[in-house]
Design a protein around this motif. Sequence first.
Motif, PDB file in Angstrom:
ATOM      1  N   UNK A   1       0.772  -1.081  -0.036  1.00 16.01           N
ATOM      2  CA  UNK A   1       0.025  -0.040  -0.110  1.00 16.01           C
ATOM      3  C   UNK A   1       0.866   1.385   0.059  1.00 16.01           C
ATOM      4  N   UNK A   2       2.014   1.202   0.653  1.00 20.17           N
ATOM      5  CA  UNK A   2       2.753   2.438   0.824  1.00 20.17           C
ATOM      6  C   UNK A   2       3.347   2.710  -0.641  1.00 20.17           C
ATOM      7  N   UNK A   3       3.709   1.721  -1.453  1.00 21.56           N
ATOM      8  CA  UNK A   3       4.086   1.994  -2.801  1.00 21.56           C
ATOM      9  C   UNK A   3       3.226   2.778  -3.465  1.00 21.56           C
TER      10      UNK A   3
ATOM     11  N   UNK B   1       0.606   4.597  -2.441  1.00 26.28           N
ATOM     12  CA  UNK B   1       0.484   5.972  -1.807  1.00 26.28           C
ATOM     13  C   UNK B   1       1.665   6.829  -2.144  1.00 26.28           C
ATOM     14  N   UNK B   2       2.803   6.096  -2.129  1.00 31.77           N
ATOM     15  CA  UNK B   2       4.007   7.049  -2.630  1.00 31.77           C
ATOM     16  C   UNK B   2       3.886   7.756  -4.124  1.00 31.77           C
ATOM     17  N   UNK B   3       3.277   6.379  -4.897  1.00 32.08           N
ATOM     18  CA  UNK B   3       3.346   7.034  -6.295  1.00 32.08           C
ATOM     19  C   UNK B   3       2.074   8.073  -6.435  1.00 32.08           C
ATOM     20  N   UNK B   4       1.116   8.038  -5.550  1.00 27.26           N
ATOM     21  CA  UNK B   4      -0.150   8.925  -5.601  1.00 27.26           C
ATOM     22  C   UNK B   4       0.531  10.426  -5.148  1.00 27.26           C
ATOM     23  N   UNK B   5       1.350  10.335  -4.074  1.00 30.63           N
ATOM     24  CA  UNK B   5       1.887  11.489  -3.661  1.00 30.63           C
ATOM     25  C   UNK B   5       2.986  12.096  -4.835  1.00 30.63           C
ATOM     26  N   UNK B   6       3.519  11.261  -5.652  1.00 31.01           N
ATOM     27  CA  UNK B   6       4.480  11.901  -6.737  1.00 31.01           C
ATOM     28  C   UNK B   6       3.446  12.114  -8.034  1.00 31.01           C
ATOM     29  N   UNK B   7       2.111  12.068  -8.084  1.00 29.72           N
ATOM     30  CA  UNK B   7       1.366  12.661  -9.197  1.00 29.72           C
ATOM     31  C   UNK B   7       0.900  11.517 -10.115  1.00 29.72           C
ATOM     32  N   UNK B   8       0.821  10.389  -9.516  1.00 29.44           N
ATOM     33  CA  UNK B   8       0.316   9.213 -10.375  1.00 29.44           C
ATOM     34  C   UNK B   8      -1.041   8.987 -10.358  1.00 29.44           C
TER      35      UNK B   8
ATOM     36  N   UNK C   1      -1.552   5.030 -14.188  1.00 25.48           N
ATOM     37  CA  UNK C   1      -0.116   4.947 -13.954  1.00 25.48           C
ATOM     38  C   UNK C   1       0.146   4.076 -12.567  1.00 25.48           C
TER      39      UNK C   1
ATOM     40  N   UNK D   1       2.484   1.271 -13.448  1.00 20.67           N
ATOM     41  CA  UNK D   1       3.763   1.529 -13.129  1.00 20.67           C
ATOM     42  C   UNK D   1       3.953   1.022 -11.855  1.00 20.67           C
ATOM     43  N   UNK D   2       3.035   0.387 -10.908  1.00 23.09           N
ATOM     44  CA  UNK D   2       3.143   0.095  -9.663  1.00 23.09           C
ATOM     45  C   UNK D   2       2.684  -1.288  -9.389  1.00 23.09           C
TER      46      UNK D   2
ATOM     47  N   UNK E   1       0.996  16.088  -6.503  1.00 21.05           N
ATOM     48  CA  UNK E   1       2.125  15.985  -6.354  1.00 21.05           C
ATOM     49  C   UNK E   1       2.896  17.216  -5.892  1.00 21.05           C
TER      50      UNK E   1
ATOM     51  N   UNK F   1       7.624   8.655   3.771  1.00 19.72           N
ATOM     52  CA  UNK F   1       6.612   7.648   4.643  1.00 19.72           C
ATOM     53  C   UNK F   1       7.900   7.143   5.792  1.00 19.72           C
TER      54      UNK F   1
ATOM     55  N   UNK G   1      11.504  -2.589  -7.810  1.00 18.74           N
ATOM     56  CA  UNK G   1      12.154  -2.965  -9.360  1.00 18.74           C
ATOM     57  C   UNK G   1      12.839  -1.997 -10.158  1.00 18.74           C
TER      58      UNK G   1
ATOM     59  N   UNK H   1       6.302  10.605 -15.275  1.00 24.86           N
ATOM     60  CA  UNK H   1       4.645  10.325 -15.240  1.00 24.86           C
ATOM     61  C   UNK H   1       4.229  11.698 -16.157  1.00 24.86           C
TER      62      UNK H   1
ATOM     63  N   UNK I   1      10.499  16.293  -7.958  1.00 24.16           N
ATOM     64  CA  UNK I   1       9.243  16.473  -8.541  1.00 24.16           C
ATOM     65  C   UNK I   1       8.772  18.028  -8.382  1.00 24.16           C
TER      66      UNK I   1
END
Lengths: 246, 248
Positions: free
Chosen positions: A147-149, A151-158, A162, A166-167, B75, B81, B89, B102, B150
């Motif tokens: 889940x943390x991955x 959420x990390x992606x979400x806060x990076x704009x995914x 995506x 990508x995750x 973003x 975290x 990966x 992105x 970012x």
Amino acid sequence: MNRKKFTPLILPIIILIIWYLITSVFNLVTSYVLPSPINVFESAITLFSSGKLFTDSIDTLFKVFGGMLFASIVAIPLGILLGWSKTLEEMSSFVISVLRPIPPVAWIPFSILWFGIGTVPAIFIIFMGCVFPILIYTIDGVKRTDKVLIEAAQTLGAGDFDILYRVMLPSAVPYIVSGLKVGIGIALMCTISAEMIGSSSGLGFLILTATNLFDTGTTVVGMLTIGVIGLVLDYIFGKIQKQIFW
Amino acid sequence: MSIKIKNINKSYSAHEKEVKVLENINFDINDGELICLLGPSGCGKTTLLRLIAGLEKANSGEIYVNDELVSKPSKDRGFIFQQYSLFPWLNVLDNVMFGLNLTNESKEENLKSAKRYLERVGLSDVENNYPHELSGGMKQRVAIIRSLLNHTPVLLMDEPFSALDMQNRHKLQEQLIGVWKRFENTIVFVTHDVDEAVYLGDKIVIMDKNPGKVKKIVDIELPRLRNRESIEFIEAQNKVKNLLDVGD
Ligand SMILES: Nc1ncnc2c1ncn2[C@@H]1O[C@H](COP(=O)(O)OP(=O)(O)OP(=O)(O)O)[C@@H](O)[C@H]1O
Ligand SMILES: [Mg+2]
């Protein structure tokens, strides 16, 4: 080190000796009940030198990989979708649970009706055998995405796509490979039933015809060849898994 | 970017019981400020940070970032975290470029700036390594670079250094101050370590638990970089410690 290497060989050698003793030395059973190792060896030589063993293996491998390929094409995208959407998974879980335990052999009548006889229905039977493990492993892999991955992606704009692409997909890859590994084992187990339908070559066909002719030596050679192919493929997939399990 | 937290209430239902985690949280964070949230374990620091990020929804109240209501992750609000969150990966370079890739900016530009940032924090040597080959401190630095690259104006950090030994921790705190001065982001930094809060914060929001609420907001007006040995630092530390302990 050396000792470890030879440990797996001890049991096969013991089996071979016992097998040799009860068939050839004490003649406890006749050759059409259980062929002697020498019998099997002779059959192996004949099949090998005629090239039949090779062509049959290739033929079976073609069907196995064909079935696996179609199963992957169906099961991996579907599994990603079902792992991603709870609603879709809930909708389909009943159907999957009912279809999954049906032995691939049971599809023989329909595979004849739909695909006639020969290679295509054989591929279909193998497909039916390995589509479910690949599907279920893929669903599982996607659902296990940390889940943390996400959420990390979400806060990076995914966005949603995506995250899927990508995750969830890359994080499911090790599970998908496990699914393929299980699938290929099942595919090999399906070869006999698959080649019951009008095949004129392949290891399953070889075993079936030899059995009908009470040529038990050839039967055993066919069985062992499937076993060895399974062993090699398992080894290869094991190597791939080691590469990608981070 | 400024952040306004207005009347936030948050509860979780666990075992059919409503547990109040945050009660009536109200405070503002100015643009470019470095705020520390300090409080005992379970007082809702992570929950509050997740609410600011948009990763969690409040039962009532609103959070505004630059006067815009927070409703989902963006973003604009990078999140570091408590646990490691690198994509296993991807190698370091691809990890830090995740956000950039992105968008449709040119891959070459992305690569250039990624390499520049990594060099600045001394991670050039490991840019092709995978996360499992990195130490804990390296992982968190990579995660920070990933957000900075970012161009995130707000950085939300949840005890990012808590797993590190003291030496590394101090080093990264110093680097963070450097980064913050250069990029002028607004940083909300969660910690339960008084020393860390006093070293980093312009302001320290001291929280209390059961339910989580703001106990006191303390300004720390010491010049940067702060000297841990100075009398003023130790005084500030004692003051914060006392405020934390009041009522316990
Ligand atoms: N998803 C959840 N479901 C139910 N309860 C939760 C959930 N997340 C947090 N809580 C509860 O909310 C309270 C506050 O949790 P939170 O993680 O915000 O505390 P914290 O201040 O960050 O603590 P720590 O310093 O240990 O990280 C805790 O009592 C926790 O059990
Ligand atoms: Mg926390």
